[in-house]
Design an enzyme around this catalytic site. Structure first.
Site, PDB file in Angstrom:
ATOM      1  N   TRP A 130       3.116  -9.069  -6.893  1.00 12.02           N
ATOM      2  CA  TRP A 130       3.217  -7.714  -7.319  1.00 12.02           C
ATOM      3  C   TRP A 130       3.763  -6.739  -6.218  1.00 12.02           C
ATOM      4  O   TRP A 130       3.682  -5.578  -6.317  1.00 12.02           O
ATOM      5  CB  TRP A 130       2.308  -7.436  -8.174  1.00 12.02           C
ATOM      6  CG  TRP A 130       0.909  -7.438  -7.493  1.00 12.02           C
ATOM      7  CD1 TRP A 130       0.219  -8.836  -7.320  1.00 12.02           C
ATOM      8  CD2 TRP A 130       0.284  -6.356  -6.590  1.00 12.02           C
ATOM      9  NE1 TRP A 130      -0.994  -8.505  -6.539  1.00 12.02           N
ATOM     10  CE2 TRP A 130      -1.083  -6.983  -6.046  1.00 12.02           C
ATOM     11  CE3 TRP A 130       0.543  -4.983  -6.170  1.00 12.02           C
ATOM     12  CZ2 TRP A 130      -1.785  -6.319  -5.254  1.00 12.02           C
ATOM     13  CZ3 TRP A 130      -0.547  -4.511  -5.555  1.00 12.02           C
ATOM     14  CH2 TRP A 130      -1.651  -4.986  -5.129  1.00 12.02           C
ATOM     15  N   GLU A 184      -6.113 -11.495 -11.282  1.00 11.59           N
ATOM     16  CA  GLU A 184      -7.377 -11.449 -11.932  1.00 11.59           C
ATOM     17  C   GLU A 184      -7.850 -12.011 -13.189  1.00 11.59           C
ATOM     18  O   GLU A 184      -8.915 -12.278 -13.838  1.00 11.59           O
ATOM     19  CB  GLU A 184      -7.970 -10.158 -11.709  1.00 11.59           C
ATOM     20  CG  GLU A 184      -8.209  -9.660 -10.481  1.00 11.59           C
ATOM     21  CD  GLU A 184      -7.144  -9.680  -9.399  1.00 11.59           C
ATOM     22  OE1 GLU A 184      -6.226  -8.997  -9.451  1.00 11.59           O
ATOM     23  OE2 GLU A 184      -7.383 -10.187  -8.318  1.00 11.59           O
ATOM     24  N   ASN A 212      -3.693 -13.401  -3.696  1.00  8.46           N
ATOM     25  CA  ASN A 212      -4.919 -13.984  -3.861  1.00  8.46           C
ATOM     26  C   ASN A 212      -4.635 -15.177  -4.616  1.00  8.46           C
ATOM     27  O   ASN A 212      -4.191 -15.451  -5.659  1.00  8.46           O
ATOM     28  CB  ASN A 212      -6.047 -13.303  -3.930  1.00  8.46           C
ATOM     29  CG  ASN A 212      -6.065 -12.448  -5.122  1.00  8.46           C
ATOM     30  OD1 ASN A 212      -5.159 -11.732  -5.491  1.00  8.46           O
ATOM     31  ND2 ASN A 212      -6.850 -12.960  -6.142  1.00  8.46           N
ATOM     32  N   ARG A 270      -3.502  -7.359   4.019  1.00  5.43           N
ATOM     33  CA  ARG A 270      -4.557  -6.659   3.564  1.00  5.43           C
ATOM     34  C   ARG A 270      -5.911  -7.271   4.363  1.00  5.43           C
ATOM     35  O   ARG A 270      -6.841  -6.665   4.373  1.00  5.43           O
ATOM     36  CB  ARG A 270      -5.091  -7.383   2.006  1.00  5.43           C
ATOM     37  CG  ARG A 270      -4.086  -6.741   0.993  1.00  5.43           C
ATOM     38  CD  ARG A 270      -4.763  -5.622   0.266  1.00  5.43           C
ATOM     39  NE  ARG A 270      -5.701  -6.129  -0.822  1.00  5.43           N
ATOM     40  CZ  ARG A 270      -5.636  -6.228  -2.142  1.00  5.43           C
ATOM     41  NH1 ARG A 270      -4.532  -5.612  -2.528  1.00  5.43           N
ATOM     42  NH2 ARG A 270      -6.437  -6.580  -2.938  1.00  5.43           N
ATOM     43  N   ARG A 322       5.921   0.430 -10.086  1.00  2.00           N
ATOM     44  CA  ARG A 322       6.254   0.993  -8.816  1.00  2.00           C
ATOM     45  C   ARG A 322       7.525   1.451  -8.504  1.00  2.00           C
ATOM     46  O   ARG A 322       8.281   1.454  -7.593  1.00  2.00           O
ATOM     47  CB  ARG A 322       5.737   0.120  -7.640  1.00  2.00           C
ATOM     48  CG  ARG A 322       4.254  -0.062  -7.606  1.00  2.00           C
ATOM     49  CD  ARG A 322       3.882  -0.864  -6.267  1.00  2.00           C
ATOM     50  NE  ARG A 322       2.522  -1.257  -6.652  1.00  2.00           N
ATOM     51  CZ  ARG A 322       2.201  -2.260  -7.538  1.00  2.00           C
ATOM     52  NH1 ARG A 322       2.919  -3.131  -7.957  1.00  2.00           N
ATOM     53  NH2 ARG A 322       0.891  -2.494  -7.966  1.00  2.00           N
ATOM     54  N   SER A 354       2.435  -9.918 -12.139  1.00  2.00           N
ATOM     55  CA  SER A 354       0.781  -9.499 -11.645  1.00  2.00           C
ATOM     56  C   SER A 354      -0.064 -10.099 -12.672  1.00  2.00           C
ATOM     57  O   SER A 354       0.392 -10.704 -13.702  1.00  2.00           O
ATOM     58  CB  SER A 354       0.712  -7.983 -12.063  1.00  2.00           C
ATOM     59  OG  SER A 354       1.570  -7.138 -11.382  1.00  2.00           O
ATOM     60  N   GLY A 355      -1.417 -10.382 -12.165  1.00  2.00           N
ATOM     61  CA  GLY A 355      -2.205 -10.778 -12.983  1.00  2.00           C
ATOM     62  C   GLY A 355      -3.150 -11.749 -12.459  1.00  2.00           C
ATOM     63  O   GLY A 355      -3.604 -12.778 -13.142  1.00  2.00           O
ATOM     64  N   ASP A 369     -10.616 -12.022  -1.461  1.00  2.00           N
ATOM     65  CA  ASP A 369      -9.666 -11.073  -2.207  1.00  2.00           C
ATOM     66  C   ASP A 369      -8.594 -10.423  -1.272  1.00  2.00           C
ATOM     67  O   ASP A 369      -8.238  -9.309  -1.569  1.00  2.00           O
ATOM     68  CB  ASP A 369     -10.221 -10.204  -3.341  1.00  2.00           C
ATOM     69  CG  ASP A 369      -8.910  -9.610  -4.255  1.00  2.00           C
ATOM     70  OD1 ASP A 369      -7.844 -10.221  -4.300  1.00  2.00           O
ATOM     71  OD2 ASP A 369      -9.086  -8.510  -4.329  1.00  2.00           O
TER      72      ASP A 369
END
Lengths: 604, 165
Positions: free
Chosen positions: A260, A193, A278, A354, A131, A190-191, A327
């Site tokens: 993130w 998931e 999440n 979200r 980004r 990030s990460g 999520d």
């Protein structure tokens, strides 16, 4: 506890150098409307420009002035920065950075092309996006996919220092744009998931030394909050170590809560704001304490933090979606503005989560002022209880209530959220927020998943489809009144609006579409004034700047990201009850991979 | 908004899917379809899936779930491909057998390219995939053969058929 030692040392350094204000260069650069000096335009994250050469009267004549191919065909998020005579543009993995000279129509001054292990690509869930860079104090900061934070010399592009922020073999990566506050550069991770335990970290801009790291889960000492002082819903949190006790066993260690999104800053209050993502896994049954959702907030996932940038200590917290079951990754940007609430001007921050609720909070104390749905289709909760701040979850759409291995159907919004990371804009002239949104719902079936370091840790099967009984499209571009929590106007789009918005003093709001159109509308009523199809779908942010007495609008094209994954083949499912879904065309029929910056201007 | 099960509607959808595939020339004559025989054990080599009254065997249904948890983020919904990784149904129709499929999933693959590098991660150490490779294969094979439509398949109970479940 190596990290505590670092913290102590850093505190000593700060005290010794006596740095209190700035980063002066960022404040100076963002105050000049000719620049677009940070990814969100200013510290407040307003994505608004006071330039008005391009306006409602002439935007229809906009034309392409020049273009620049990045040479990479992946999802292009973020956007170009402009400081004075120079434009900085970045690419997805391998994260090349180019400094271009506007005096010579974009001639390359220097380039930085890092070599990174290819093994990092597959842990970047969904796409290898980035980004963007930050420019401050004679340096350019880049957060590389492989977790290397690098400081480049603005004059030469040479590497000044690098530091490793996290471990890709555990599934951690970097995609967010760093933000420079005073003498520190803030970096997330990030990460989610992959079961990464999220954190926000401050490094010294001069040498890359870690100053503080605030984890999203775990003991208060590592989350950097003080339960006797840090506020939640206007009162001190009280209870200790909720970042441990609201998780079963030690699942908080693989509990996600990554960071993130975008970070904003109020120099006057001296507070940094960001959202935590999440909890991992997506299967709520594996995150419940004593089978009781009331005990299972999974703190501090899905939480807005207000922190002191020097120490990292949390001034206040607000958890938007306790015990996530969908999520609804809570990383979206917090836009700072001073707007009237019940007749009185308040210092607020506005967050389009979200989960489909638009929140207005007092940014001094974290008091919740407004929480309303910014897409009328949102159905997983009836409303947010203003006394407790908690969403009132509807059992029918509760994937925990319905249970593991059960397909919960018709949940709105989908996991993509009513809005994902694509940042909104605040226009002080109209007092409204301009929000790129998704209009997509889902079925969600959680199931048991095993954790293995560095492997996906998801635990749910989703299928998504356009919001039923609506216009059949998958997106809307809306104007939002954050004082009352009402949609002022809403402009339907066939695909999710996945690009960052821009508003200008010229009475305009801009956004990009997944088919690749740059669109300009009248900020008053959303009436479309201009549309041009760029080489690929737009998931980047629209920016504007002035050079040589002329205003330009610039945007990156390059479809990808979550949007490219889900939509390339088109969304569909059992068509019963969903009206015209079958008629929906796949995005792949409109656009292909790309990587181009297009710069627009008025005819000479 | 409950979604009732509709085997009739689904059967019709399958017919449409098969027709569409045939029309676009994607079904190759020399690649035999799986036997789809519920009387025989489910087995990735000889009988990768079986459908009874519009309901797929539980293992193949599990393959649908596992696919959408571990592969969908790159290969798109239902094996259809995305902006990031290729469609998997075409190669299964055209050339991939279970052996080649298994090897790719376990060991992964890296291709360096001028416009962007393509990486298929190795899943050899991922317990959520390794144990279910036959299920995922069954699912993708049933998709490739036009037996399963997109979306969540109706399925038989666990243990209803003989074989890997």
């Amino acid at each position: 506890m190596r990290y505590r030692a670092t913290l102590g040392l850093a505190a000593a350094l700060v005290a010794a150098s006596g740095i209190a204000f700035a980063n002066d260069s960022v404040l100076k650069n963002t105050a000049n409307p000719n620049n677009w000096a940070t990814q969100l335009g200013n510290y407040a994250g307003q994505r608004h420009s006071t330039l008005d050469q391009i306006n409602t009267g002439n935007v229809g004549n906009l034309q392409v002035k020049w273009t620049f191919s990045t040479g990479v065909l992946r999802g292009h998020e973020g956007g170009p920065l402009v400081v004075g005579q120079y434009l900085y543009v970045h690419t997805p993995f391998p994260n090349n950075v180019y400094k271009l000279d506007l005096a010579e129509k974009g001639k390359i001054v220097w380039q930085y092309e890092p070599r990174q292990e290819l093994s990092v690509i597959p842990v970047m869930c969904c796409d290898t996006v980035n980004r963007g860079v930050a420019v401050a104090s004679g340096k350019v900061f880049l957060a590389q996919a492989d977790n290397t934070l690098v400081a480049l010399d603005d004059a030469t592009g040479k590497v000044l220092w690098t530091v490793k922020n996290a471990d890709a073999s555990k599934g951690a990566t970097l995609t967010a744009a760093p933000v420079v506050v005073k003498d520190k550069v803030l970096v997330g991770v990030s990460g989610g998931e992959f079961g990464v335990r999220g954190h926000l970290t401050a490094y010294n801009i001069n040498d890359g030394k870690m100053v503080w790291r605030a984890y999203s889960t775990g003991p208060d000492a590592e989350v950097l909050l003080d339960p006797s002082k840090t506020l939640m819903m206007g009162k001190p949190i009280g209870e200790k170590d909720l970042g441990i006790t609201t998780w079963p066993g030690d699942t908080w260690k693989i509990g996600g809560g990554t960071t993130w999104g975008w970070y904003t800053y109020d120099p006057e209050l001296d507070l940094v704001y960001y959202g935590v993502g999440n909890p991992s896994t997506w299967n709520p049954v594996q995150r419940v304490v004593d089978n009781d959702r009331a005990k299972s907030d999974n703190k501090w996932s899905m939480t807005i933090f207000a922190r002191n940038p020097d120490t990292g200590m949390a001034k206040w917290v607000y958890q938007k979606t306790p015990f996530d079951e969908w999520d609804f990754d809570g990383v979206n940007e917090n836009i700072l503005a001073d707007i009237p609430i019940a007749g009185k001007t308040r210092k607020v921050m506005v967050n389009f989560d979200r989960n489909g609720f638009g929140y207005t909070l007092d940014r001094v104390t974290g008091e919740l002022l407004v929480a309303q749905k910014y897409d009328p289709q949102v159905n997983w909760a009836t409303h947010v209880d203003m006394a407790t701040g908690r969403p009132q979850v509807v059992d029918k759409y509760s994937t925990f209530h319905n249970g593991q291995d059960v397909n919960s159907t018709g949940i709105c919004p989908a996991a993509l959220g009513s809005k994902d990371q694509q940042p909104a804009s605040y226009n002080p002239d109209t007092g409204l927020f301009y929000v790129p949104t998704n209009h997509i719902c889902m079925d969600y079936e959680p199931f048991k998943v095993a954790y293995s370091a560095g492997q996906p840790y998801v635990g749910a099967t989703l299928s998504m489809f356009p919001a039923p009984n609506s216009h059949g499209g998958m997106g809307n571009f809306i104007a939002w009144d954050a004082s009352t929590g009402k949609i002022v106007w809403s402009k339907p789009e066939p695909f999710a609006v996945w690009s960052g918005a821009l508003t200008t003093k010229g009475g305009l709001a801009f956004y990009g579409t997944l088919e690749g159109y740059l669109v300009a509308v009248n900020a008053k009523d959303g009436k479309e004034l201009y549309r041009f199809k760029t080489p690929s779908g737009i998931i980047g942010n629209v920016n504007t700047f002035e050079y040589g007495g002329k205003q330009f609008v610039a945007v990156l094209s390059g479809v990808g990201g979550w949007a490219g994954i889900g939509l390339a083949a088109g969304l569909t499912k059992d068509t019963d009850g969903l009206g015209a879904v079958g008629a929906h065309k796949a995005l792949g029929q409109y656009t292909r991979l790309g990587g181009v910056m297009t710069v627009f201007g008025l005819p000479d | 908004m409950e979604m009732p099960t509709r085997s009739a509607a689904r059967a019709a959808a399958c017919v449409v899917a098969v027709l569409a595939l045939t029309a676009s020339g994607l079904v190759l004559a020399d690649q035999p379809k799986a036997p789809n025989d519920p009387t025989q054990p489910i087995d990735p080599w000889d009988n990768p899936y079986a459908m009874v009254d519009g309901k797929i065997d539980f293992g193949t249904y599990n393959g649908f779930r596992r696919y959408h948890a571990s592969c969908h983020v790159c290969h798109g919904p239902a094996g259809l491909g995305s902006s990031f990784a290729p469609n998997l149904l075409d190669p299964i129709r055209e050339r991939l057998d279970y052996q080649a499929f298994q090897e790719t999933v376990i060991n992964g693959r890296q291709v360096e390219g001028a416009t962007g590098d393509r990486v298929m991660p190795p899943f050899g150490l991922d317990p959520n995939v390794v144990e279910y490779v036959p299920d995922i294969w069954g699912y993708l094979k049933a998709r490739a053969d036009g037996v399963l439509d997109r979306g969540r398949p109706d399925h038989l109970a666990k243990g209803a058929l003989k074989g890997r479940e």
